[in-house]
Design an enzyme around this catalytic site. Structure first.
Site, PDB file in Angstrom:
ATOM      1  N   GLY A   1      -5.735 -10.611   4.063  1.00 21.00           N
ATOM      2  CA  GLY A   1      -6.408  -9.387   4.516  1.00 21.00           C
ATOM      3  C   GLY A   1      -5.357  -8.434   5.054  1.00 21.00           C
ATOM      4  O   GLY A   1      -5.394  -8.017   6.212  1.00 21.00           O
TER       5      GLY A   1
ATOM      6  N   ASP B   1     -11.482  -9.082  10.136  1.00 22.61           N
ATOM      7  CA  ASP B   1     -12.785  -8.477  10.396  1.00 22.61           C
ATOM      8  C   ASP B   1     -13.573  -9.390  11.336  1.00 22.61           C
ATOM      9  O   ASP B   1     -13.715 -10.588  11.053  1.00 22.61           O
ATOM     10  CB  ASP B   1     -13.559  -8.292   9.084  1.00 22.61           C
ATOM     11  CG  ASP B   1     -12.896  -7.246   8.201  1.00 22.61           C
ATOM     12  OD1 ASP B   1     -12.263  -6.324   8.739  1.00 22.61           O
ATOM     13  OD2 ASP B   1     -13.015  -7.357   6.960  1.00 22.61           O
TER      14      ASP B   1
ATOM     15  N   THR C   1       1.090  -3.576  12.066  1.00 18.15           N
ATOM     16  CA  THR C   1       0.033  -3.241  11.117  1.00 18.15           C
ATOM     17  C   THR C   1      -0.761  -2.042  11.615  1.00 18.15           C
ATOM     18  O   THR C   1      -0.777  -1.714  12.804  1.00 18.15           O
ATOM     19  CB  THR C   1      -0.949  -4.417  10.902  1.00 18.15           C
ATOM     20  OG1 THR C   1      -1.666  -4.647  12.116  1.00 18.15           O
ATOM     21  CG2 THR C   1      -0.231  -5.669  10.470  1.00 18.15           C
ATOM     22  N   GLU C   2      -1.443  -1.426  10.675  1.00 17.06           N
ATOM     23  CA  GLU C   2      -2.203  -0.214  10.962  1.00 17.06           C
ATOM     24  C   GLU C   2      -3.314  -0.525  11.974  1.00 17.06           C
ATOM     25  O   GLU C   2      -3.601   0.269  12.865  1.00 17.06           O
ATOM     26  CB  GLU C   2      -2.778   0.339   9.662  1.00 17.06           C
ATOM     27  CG  GLU C   2      -1.742   0.954   8.716  1.00 17.06           C
ATOM     28  CD  GLU C   2      -0.652   0.006   8.185  1.00 17.06           C
ATOM     29  OE1 GLU C   2      -0.834  -1.233   8.170  1.00 17.06           O
ATOM     30  OE2 GLU C   2       0.408   0.524   7.779  1.00 17.06           O
ATOM     31  N   GLU C   3      -3.938  -1.705  11.852  1.00 18.38           N
ATOM     32  CA  GLU C   3      -5.018  -2.062  12.774  1.00 18.38           C
ATOM     33  C   GLU C   3      -4.438  -2.316  14.174  1.00 18.38           C
ATOM     34  O   GLU C   3      -5.022  -1.891  15.177  1.00 18.38           O
ATOM     35  CB  GLU C   3      -5.726  -3.315  12.242  1.00 18.38           C
ATOM     36  CG  GLU C   3      -7.079  -3.579  12.844  1.00 18.38           C
ATOM     37  CD  GLU C   3      -8.133  -2.510  12.547  1.00 18.38           C
ATOM     38  OE1 GLU C   3      -8.049  -1.840  11.491  1.00 18.38           O
ATOM     39  OE2 GLU C   3      -9.011  -2.335  13.396  1.00 18.38           O
TER      40      GLU C   3
ATOM     41  N   GLU D   1      -5.626  -8.625  -0.449  1.00 20.07           N
ATOM     42  CA  GLU D   1      -6.534  -7.600   0.052  1.00 20.07           C
ATOM     43  C   GLU D   1      -7.698  -7.468  -0.917  1.00 20.07           C
ATOM     44  O   GLU D   1      -7.506  -7.328  -2.115  1.00 20.07           O
ATOM     45  CB  GLU D   1      -5.756  -6.275   0.216  1.00 20.07           C
ATOM     46  CG  GLU D   1      -6.572  -5.084   0.633  1.00 20.07           C
ATOM     47  CD  GLU D   1      -7.470  -5.320   1.853  1.00 20.07           C
ATOM     48  OE1 GLU D   1      -6.994  -5.708   2.907  1.00 20.07           O
ATOM     49  OE2 GLU D   1      -8.698  -5.126   1.706  1.00 20.07           O
ATOM     50  N   ILE D   2      -8.915  -7.501  -0.363  1.00 19.26           N
ATOM     51  CA  ILE D   2     -10.112  -7.495  -1.214  1.00 19.26           C
ATOM     52  C   ILE D   2     -10.519  -6.072  -1.635  1.00 19.26           C
ATOM     53  O   ILE D   2     -11.123  -5.887  -2.679  1.00 19.26           O
ATOM     54  CB  ILE D   2     -11.271  -8.214  -0.473  1.00 19.26           C
ATOM     55  CG1 ILE D   2     -12.356  -8.645  -1.449  1.00 19.26           C
ATOM     56  CG2 ILE D   2     -11.849  -7.375   0.640  1.00 19.26           C
ATOM     57  CD1 ILE D   2     -13.374  -9.618  -0.838  1.00 19.26           C
TER      58      ILE D   2
ATOM     59  N   ASN E   1     -10.116 -12.153  -3.481  1.00 19.61           N
ATOM     60  CA  ASN E   1     -10.896 -12.634  -2.349  1.00 19.61           C
ATOM     61  C   ASN E   1     -10.235 -13.902  -1.820  1.00 19.61           C
ATOM     62  O   ASN E   1     -10.327 -14.965  -2.437  1.00 19.61           O
ATOM     63  CB  ASN E   1     -12.327 -12.927  -2.809  1.00 19.61           C
ATOM     64  CG  ASN E   1     -13.199 -13.330  -1.652  1.00 19.61           C
ATOM     65  OD1 ASN E   1     -12.708 -13.622  -0.558  1.00 19.61           O
ATOM     66  ND2 ASN E   1     -14.500 -13.351  -1.886  1.00 19.61           N
ATOM     67  N   ALA E   2      -9.572 -13.762  -0.674  1.00 16.76           N
ATOM     68  CA  ALA E   2      -8.815 -14.887  -0.111  1.00 16.76           C
ATOM     69  C   ALA E   2      -9.725 -16.048   0.273  1.00 16.76           C
ATOM     70  O   ALA E   2      -9.260 -17.169   0.442  1.00 16.76           O
ATOM     71  CB  ALA E   2      -8.030 -14.416   1.112  1.00 16.76           C
TER      72      ALA E   2
END
Ligand SMILES: C[S@@+](CC[C@H](N)C(=O)[O-])C[C@H]1O[C@@H](n2cnc3c(N)ncnc32)[C@H](O)[C@@H]1O
Length: 241
Positions: free
Chosen positions: A57, A136, A211-213, A80-81, A113-114
């Site tokens: 992710g 998430d 990371t961006e998050e 990444e999904i 999809n991991a």
């Protein structure tokens, strides 16, 4: 080639990881053409290399870009999904490669999809490091089955990780942190690492803001909860609990 701009790659925050998207995946890791992602695999010096770091992710790819020059010998992959987000990461890597000769050759992104296909892409014991950065949270109880850490998937993560391999987790959501810690601690093949053990790990510092998050959480003055686990060798499993 210019770096891509995020505003052109926006997509809804969540993609249902349980739905059947149409992903192509190999029936065995050796059947995948890894040199498409890492052209250096076509050279004699690098042809035996395999992915060793996996960012599950990976979002917009900040961790890969940060770690790439720190570990130039290790191949790293982001999963990444979301299609536009993975396109962004791919365009970002291609632009970085074109701007910095011979650099960023060790990072790549794969849209998949991991939660479904890890053993199709990786051999048993292949990975040295596995990252779950700001996954998430899926707050509602009914959505907990969508969480990327759960007791069924931990068996897969233990399978693809090398013995003594490391799983890094970080989140701003306390409930999710506690959920991840409980699940890993209850699993016989993982053991939480102590602060003392992590003192000399140069990756740990990078988990907070690469990371961006992570940067978003910092901007919002959010908390950050870190937990790191080691893959216990199979023969120590019995003594671990
Ligand atoms: C909250 S974001 C964090 C992204 C990145 N790790 C960061 O710290 O900026 C979670 C990411 O995981 C991706 N994701 C969620 N479920 C996934 C799955 N089953 N397989 C691959 N990626 C997934 C989402 O699309 C999203 O980009």
């Amino acid at each position: 080639m210019a770096l891509p701009q995020k505003k052109y790659y926006r997509q809804r925050a969540h993609s249902n990881p349980i739905a059947d998207h149409c992903f192509e995946y190999p029936s065995h890791p050796d059947q995948y053409d890894w040199s498409n992602l890492y052209p250096i695999l076509e050279t004699d010096e690098a042809k035996e290399k395999k992915v060793e770091f996996l960012d599950v992710g990976c979002g917009y790819g900040g961790l890969l870009v940060t770690l790439s020059p720190m570990f130039p010998e290790n191949l790293m992959l982001g999963l990444e999904i979301r299609v536009k987000v993975s396109d962004y990461v791919n365009d970002r890597i291609q632009a970085l490669r074109s701007q910095h000769k011979d650099k960023y050759q060790n990072i790549a992104v794969l849209r998949t999809n991991a939660m479904k296909y890890l053993p199709n892409f990786f051999h048993k014991g292949q990975l040295q490091k596995l990252f779950f950065l700001y996954p998430d949270p899926h707050f509602k109880k009914a959505k907990h089955k969508w969480r990327i850490i759960n007791k069924w998937l931990l068996a897969e993560y233990a399978y693809v990780l090398a013995e003594q391999g490391i799983v890094y987790t970080i989140t701003d959501v306390k409930d999710l942190h506690e959920w991840m810690v409980t699940h890993f601690e209850e699993h016989p093949l993982f053991k939480r690492m102590t602060d003392e053990e992590l003192k000399y790990d140069k990756i740990v510092d990078k988990l907070f803001d690469s990371t961006e998050e992570g940067q978003k959480v910092t901007r919002n003055n959010g908390d950050k909860f870190l937990a790191v686990f080691k893959r216990v060798p199979d023969e120590f499993m019995e003594n671990n609990k």
